[in-house]
Design a protein around this motif. Structure first.
Motif, PDB file in Angstrom:
ATOM      1  N   ASP A 166      81.322 -14.130  50.427  1.00 61.22           N
ATOM      2  CA  ASP A 166      81.305 -14.883  49.192  1.00 61.22           C
ATOM      3  C   ASP A 166      80.321 -13.844  48.048  1.00 61.22           C
ATOM      4  O   ASP A 166      80.353 -13.827  47.123  1.00 61.22           O
ATOM      5  CB  ASP A 166      80.663 -16.039  49.352  1.00 61.22           C
ATOM      6  N   LYS A 208      75.105 -18.940  57.654  1.00 59.43           N
ATOM      7  CA  LYS A 208      75.643 -18.586  56.286  1.00 59.43           C
ATOM      8  C   LYS A 208      74.457 -18.417  55.229  1.00 59.43           C
ATOM      9  O   LYS A 208      73.655 -19.551  55.181  1.00 59.43           O
ATOM     10  CB  LYS A 208      76.683 -19.361  55.754  1.00 59.43           C
ATOM     11  N   TRP A 209      74.355 -17.225  54.678  1.00 60.53           N
ATOM     12  CA  TRP A 209      73.379 -17.106  53.578  1.00 60.53           C
ATOM     13  C   TRP A 209      73.707 -17.798  52.193  1.00 60.53           C
ATOM     14  O   TRP A 209      75.061 -18.019  51.851  1.00 60.53           O
ATOM     15  CB  TRP A 209      72.887 -15.446  53.228  1.00 60.53           C
ATOM     16  N   GLU A 210      72.931 -18.252  51.324  1.00 53.31           N
ATOM     17  CA  GLU A 210      73.031 -18.638  50.084  1.00 53.31           C
ATOM     18  C   GLU A 210      73.298 -17.659  49.267  1.00 53.31           C
ATOM     19  O   GLU A 210      72.410 -16.810  48.996  1.00 53.31           O
ATOM     20  CB  GLU A 210      71.819 -19.757  49.754  1.00 53.31           C
ATOM     21  N   CYS A 211      74.198 -17.769  48.033  1.00 52.62           N
ATOM     22  CA  CYS A 211      74.381 -16.583  46.990  1.00 52.62           C
ATOM     23  C   CYS A 211      73.568 -17.074  45.913  1.00 52.62           C
ATOM     24  O   CYS A 211      73.644 -18.536  45.621  1.00 52.62           O
ATOM     25  CB  CYS A 211      75.989 -16.738  46.824  1.00 52.62           C
ATOM     26  N   THR A 212      72.765 -16.404  45.719  1.00 60.52           N
ATOM     27  CA  THR A 212      71.993 -16.578  44.493  1.00 60.52           C
ATOM     28  C   THR A 212      72.568 -16.633  42.989  1.00 60.52           C
ATOM     29  O   THR A 212      71.835 -17.172  42.134  1.00 60.52           O
ATOM     30  CB  THR A 212      70.546 -15.698  44.646  1.00 60.52           C
TER      31      THR A 212
END
Length: 242
Positions: A93, A237-241
């Motif tokens: 993403d 899963k990392w967060e999209c900033t």
């Protein structure tokens, strides 16, 4: 008046003691400054990390961390967050480079060594959530190029990275092929290449192996941390900033 010489001696001796104490005693604020310097040395690895990020030494080795939070000295071209990859498809993403803490520690030390020689690590891929592995398998279900997501890869464990080397001003070294070139020219044991390419690959390989990584014969860019081999496949899963 008979005691005057005696009093002068005592006065002079007292002055000497006071002056000595004045020289030894720290000035106001010096102790605080000293403590701050110690804290900086304890948290700093290569370059100044992001503020309020816990130092790696206090985290469990299996914790996932964002490399950019711990050093400004890496470069990134995270291909799977674009369509510029062998899948011809964007499967992340957003671009981020996460690894387990133990992998991050080894990468930071390896990069510090390379910087002294005028180079730095550039990342094409880092930790890969297992759900992304399923996406890749759906596009290219070939174990020669994509690990079966049921078993997972070391990328899914946070212990593998796809990398190259660049100069300190950002120029990529010539490694003979692009990232994810699947052919003999990308093999480590292909010595039928110009000396400059062989030297560049040798520098990368020897540096990584000296810090606990091992390579795949057919991919000059891929390195696995030996200590991560038995870790569990993850789907963090990392967060999209953005």
């Amino acid at each position: 008046m008979g005691n005057l010489p005696y009093l002068r001696v005592i006065y002079a001796f007292t002055l000497i003691i006071l002056m000595g104490c004045k020289e030894v005693a720290p000035k106001k604020g010096e102790i605080i400054k000293s403590k701050q310097e110690v804290l900086v040395k304890e948290t700093e690895v290569v370059s100044k990390p992001a503020e309020r990020v816990p130092p790696l030494r206090v985290l469990a080795d299996t914790t996932f961390v964002r490399l950019a939070d711990y050093s400004n000295d890496f470069m990134y071209d995270l291909r799977y967050a674009t369509t510029n990859n062998f899948l011809k498809s964007k499967v992340y993403d957003c671009p981020e480079c996460y690894t387990r803490v133990k992998t991050a520690k080894a990468l930071l030390i390896a990069n510090e060594e390379l910087i002294k020689k005028g180079f730095k690590i550039k990342f094409f891929d880092c930790y890969r959530p297992n759900s992304v592995q399923y996406k890749m398998w759906a596009i290219v279900p070939n174990p020669q190029y994509v690990a079966n997501p049921v078993k997972g890869s070391i990328h899914n464990k946070g212990g593998a990275v796809d990398i190259t080397l660049a100069t300190l001003d950002g120029r990529e070294l010539d490694m003979g092929t692009d990232f994810d070139f699947f052919g003999k020219r990308a093999y480590h044991d292909n010595y039928d290449l110009p000396k400059v390419i062989l030297d560049n690959r040798k520098l990368l390989k020897e540096t990584m192996e000296s810090h606990g990584f091992w390579s795949i014969r057919t991919e000059w860019w891929h390195y696995n941390l030996s200590a991560a081999t038995n870790d569990k496949v993850a789907n963090f899963k990392w967060e999209c900033t953005d």
